[in-house]
Design an enzyme around this catalytic site. Structure first.
Site, PDB file in Angstrom:
ATOM      1  N   ASN A 164     -21.879  -4.853  31.694  1.00 44.33           N
ATOM      2  CA  ASN A 164     -20.840  -5.161  32.304  1.00 44.33           C
ATOM      3  C   ASN A 164     -20.535  -4.282  33.327  1.00 44.33           C
ATOM      4  O   ASN A 164     -20.492  -3.018  33.041  1.00 44.33           O
ATOM      5  CB  ASN A 164     -19.621  -5.158  31.315  1.00 44.33           C
ATOM      6  CG  ASN A 164     -18.383  -5.335  31.709  1.00 44.33           C
ATOM      7  OD1 ASN A 164     -18.199  -5.610  33.117  1.00 44.33           O
ATOM      8  ND2 ASN A 164     -17.456  -5.244  31.092  1.00 44.33           N
TER       9      ASN A 164
ATOM     10  N   GLU B  56     -15.772  -5.846  20.480  1.00 41.60           N
ATOM     11  CA  GLU B  56     -15.623  -4.542  21.525  1.00 41.60           C
ATOM     12  C   GLU B  56     -14.443  -3.780  20.936  1.00 41.60           C
ATOM     13  O   GLU B  56     -13.287  -4.144  21.260  1.00 41.60           O
ATOM     14  CB  GLU B  56     -15.468  -5.056  22.785  1.00 41.60           C
ATOM     15  CG  GLU B  56     -16.832  -5.413  23.387  1.00 41.60           C
ATOM     16  CD  GLU B  56     -16.876  -5.237  24.792  1.00 41.60           C
ATOM     17  OE1 GLU B  56     -18.016  -4.651  25.128  1.00 41.60           O
ATOM     18  OE2 GLU B  56     -15.810  -5.707  25.552  1.00 41.60           O
TER      19      GLU B  56
ATOM     20  N   LYS C  18     -18.267  -3.766  35.545  1.00 46.08           N
ATOM     21  CA  LYS C  18     -16.790  -3.651  35.853  1.00 46.08           C
ATOM     22  C   LYS C  18     -16.673  -3.530  37.376  1.00 46.08           C
ATOM     23  O   LYS C  18     -17.314  -4.388  37.970  1.00 46.08           O
ATOM     24  CB  LYS C  18     -16.358  -2.368  35.033  1.00 46.08           C
ATOM     25  CG  LYS C  18     -16.704  -2.155  33.782  1.00 46.08           C
ATOM     26  CD  LYS C  18     -15.957  -1.345  32.996  1.00 46.08           C
ATOM     27  CE  LYS C  18     -16.465  -0.963  31.370  1.00 46.08           C
ATOM     28  NZ  LYS C  18     -15.675  -0.605  30.408  1.00 46.08           N
TER      29      LYS C  18
ATOM     30  N   GLY D  25     -15.433   2.724  26.929  1.00 52.19           N
ATOM     31  CA  GLY D  25     -15.409   3.626  28.027  1.00 52.19           C
ATOM     32  C   GLY D  25     -15.108   5.125  27.364  1.00 52.19           C
ATOM     33  O   GLY D  25     -14.583   6.106  28.195  1.00 52.19           O
TER      34      GLY D  25
ATOM     35  N   GLU E  25     -10.315  -5.086  28.870  1.00 58.23           N
ATOM     36  CA  GLU E  25      -9.467  -4.572  30.098  1.00 58.23           C
ATOM     37  C   GLU E  25      -8.548  -5.375  30.737  1.00 58.23           C
ATOM     38  O   GLU E  25      -7.522  -5.442  31.443  1.00 58.23           O
ATOM     39  CB  GLU E  25     -10.495  -3.835  31.013  1.00 58.23           C
ATOM     40  CG  GLU E  25     -11.015  -2.512  30.650  1.00 58.23           C
ATOM     41  CD  GLU E  25     -12.288  -2.116  30.804  1.00 58.23           C
ATOM     42  OE1 GLU E  25     -12.915  -2.851  31.883  1.00 58.23           O
ATOM     43  OE2 GLU E  25     -12.908  -1.346  30.264  1.00 58.23           O
TER      44      GLU E  25
ATOM     45  N   HIS F 279     -12.197  -9.823  27.830  1.00 59.16           N
ATOM     46  CA  HIS F 279     -12.628  -8.369  27.757  1.00 59.16           C
ATOM     47  C   HIS F 279     -11.140  -7.714  27.707  1.00 59.16           C
ATOM     48  O   HIS F 279     -10.159  -7.967  28.262  1.00 59.16           O
ATOM     49  CB  HIS F 279     -13.232  -8.110  28.974  1.00 59.16           C
ATOM     50  CG  HIS F 279     -13.821  -6.611  29.091  1.00 59.16           C
ATOM     51  ND1 HIS F 279     -12.966  -5.315  28.958  1.00 59.16           N
ATOM     52  CD2 HIS F 279     -14.899  -6.022  28.821  1.00 59.16           C
ATOM     53  CE1 HIS F 279     -13.713  -4.435  28.795  1.00 59.16           C
ATOM     54  NE2 HIS F 279     -14.998  -4.792  28.684  1.00 59.16           N
TER      55      HIS F 279
ATOM     56  N   SER G 182     -19.330   1.878  24.270  1.00 60.83           N
ATOM     57  CA  SER G 182     -20.150   2.958  24.215  1.00 60.83           C
ATOM     58  C   SER G 182     -21.552   2.988  23.807  1.00 60.83           C
ATOM     59  O   SER G 182     -22.062   3.927  23.328  1.00 60.83           O
ATOM     60  CB  SER G 182     -19.427   4.322  23.929  1.00 60.83           C
ATOM     61  OG  SER G 182     -18.113   4.548  24.462  1.00 60.83           O
TER      62      SER G 182
HETATM   63  C1  PEP Z   1     -17.580  -3.048  28.255  1.00 63.61           C
HETATM   64  O1  PEP Z   1     -17.080  -2.518  29.310  1.00 63.61           O
HETATM   65  O2  PEP Z   1     -17.569  -3.942  27.762  1.00 63.61           O
HETATM   66  C2  PEP Z   1     -18.078  -1.495  27.392  1.00 63.61           C
HETATM   67  C3  PEP Z   1     -18.362  -1.690  26.334  1.00 63.61           C
HETATM   68  O3  PEP Z   1     -17.978  -0.418  28.342  1.00 63.61           O
HETATM   69  P1  PEP Z   1     -18.592   0.904  27.767  1.00 63.61           P
HETATM   70  O4  PEP Z   1     -20.189   0.722  27.281  1.00 63.61           O
HETATM   71  O5  PEP Z   1     -18.581   1.852  28.890  1.00 63.61           O
HETATM   72  O6  PEP Z   1     -17.943   1.302  26.610  1.00 63.61           O
END
Ligand code: PEP
Length: 256
Positions: free
Chosen positions: A9, A172, A11, A178, A102, A100, A217
């Site tokens: 992803n 998630e 982003k 992040g 976010e 997601h 992460s």
């Molecule tokens: C994500 O954007 O779905 C995500 C898991 O980000 P990160 O791996 O940076 O935590």
């Protein structure tokens, strides 16, 4: 046996120039592997919409798939700034992230909206990657399972259990996205098993086939132990998907 999936992803990162370098590196390092020793691994990059044309052309003939990070629940019309399922398909997308955290947290996407988007994607023939997860406060209050259940049930209500065929769920935990904090393999496995068990109450065969990937992460140095868990079928990778060596190493962890 479920096929593993590693989805990047991006982003809101990238530029024409940096994407070109990253995509060339991914092709160079992954294409041979995906055709040979990692034949059962699926790799996907979910990119910002303005770069779909670039990705379509750069990944043409590659085994790496591409998709989008969001889609409108509406087919077409006066929805300024929105992007429809058919527009994504015009650029060769087969997958789209839905819900997601976010988008849920910063753009007010409710369970209801997420369920409508999931349905729109599915009806159009896209593969929705439905993101679910609890906040830190929810985990600490002991309501992780009820939050996940609410998010899953909203989709079930609109699309039914059959709507989950040929889809992907991404667990998630919001507190791990992040932040550099990863759920332990045990914590992640417990929630993945819960999601599978909840869906198996409606259709055991579907739940057994459904791919549930972990996001939060994921890095080269923690991917292997996460992916070794019985209900974790790969990863949704944010930050580490922007660094080719990291992303490739995560893909390698999923194919061993
Ligand atoms: C994500 O954007 O779905 C995500 C898991 O980000 P990160 O791996 O940076 O935590």
């Amino acid at each position: 046996m479920r096929q593993k999936l590693v989805a990047g992803n991006w982003k809101m990162h990238g530029s024409l120039q940096s994407n070109q370098v990253l995509l060339a590196q991914l092709r160079e390092k992954l294409d041979a592997k995906l055709g040979a020793q990692c034949a059962r691994l699926e790799v996907l990059v979910c990119v910002p919409a303005p770069y779909l044309a670039q990705v379509q052309s750069s990944l043409s003939g590659s085994s790496i798939a591409w998709g989008a990070q969001n889609v409108s629940q509406h087919k077409s019309g006066a929805y300024t700034g929105e992007i429809s399922t058919s527009m994504l398909q015009d650029f060769g997308c087969r997958h789209v992230l839905i819900g997601h955290s976010e988008r849920r947290g910063m753009y007010g996407e409710t369970d209801f909206v997420v369920a409508a988007k999931f349905k729109a994607a599915k009806v159009a023939g896209l593969i929705p990657v439905l993101c679910v997860g609890e906040t830190l406060q929810e985990r600490e209050s002991g309501v992780t399972e009820s939050v996940i259940a609410r998010q899953i049930d909203a989709v079930l209500e609109v699309s039914g259990i059959d709507g989950f065929w040929q889809t992907v769920v991404a667990y998630e935990p919001v507190w791990a996205i992040g932040t550099g904090k990863t759920a332990s393999p045990g914590q992640a496995q417990a929630v993945h098993a819960y999601i599978r068990q909840r869906l198996s109450q409606h259709h055991a065969g579907l739940a057994e086939e459904l791919r549930i990937v972990y996001g939060g992460s994921v890095k080269a140095d923690n991917a292997a132990e996460l992916f070794a868990m019985p209900d974790i079928d790969g990863g949704l990778v944010g930050g580490a998907s922007l660094v080719s060596a990291e992303f490739v190493a995560i893909c390698e962890a999923a194919c061993s």
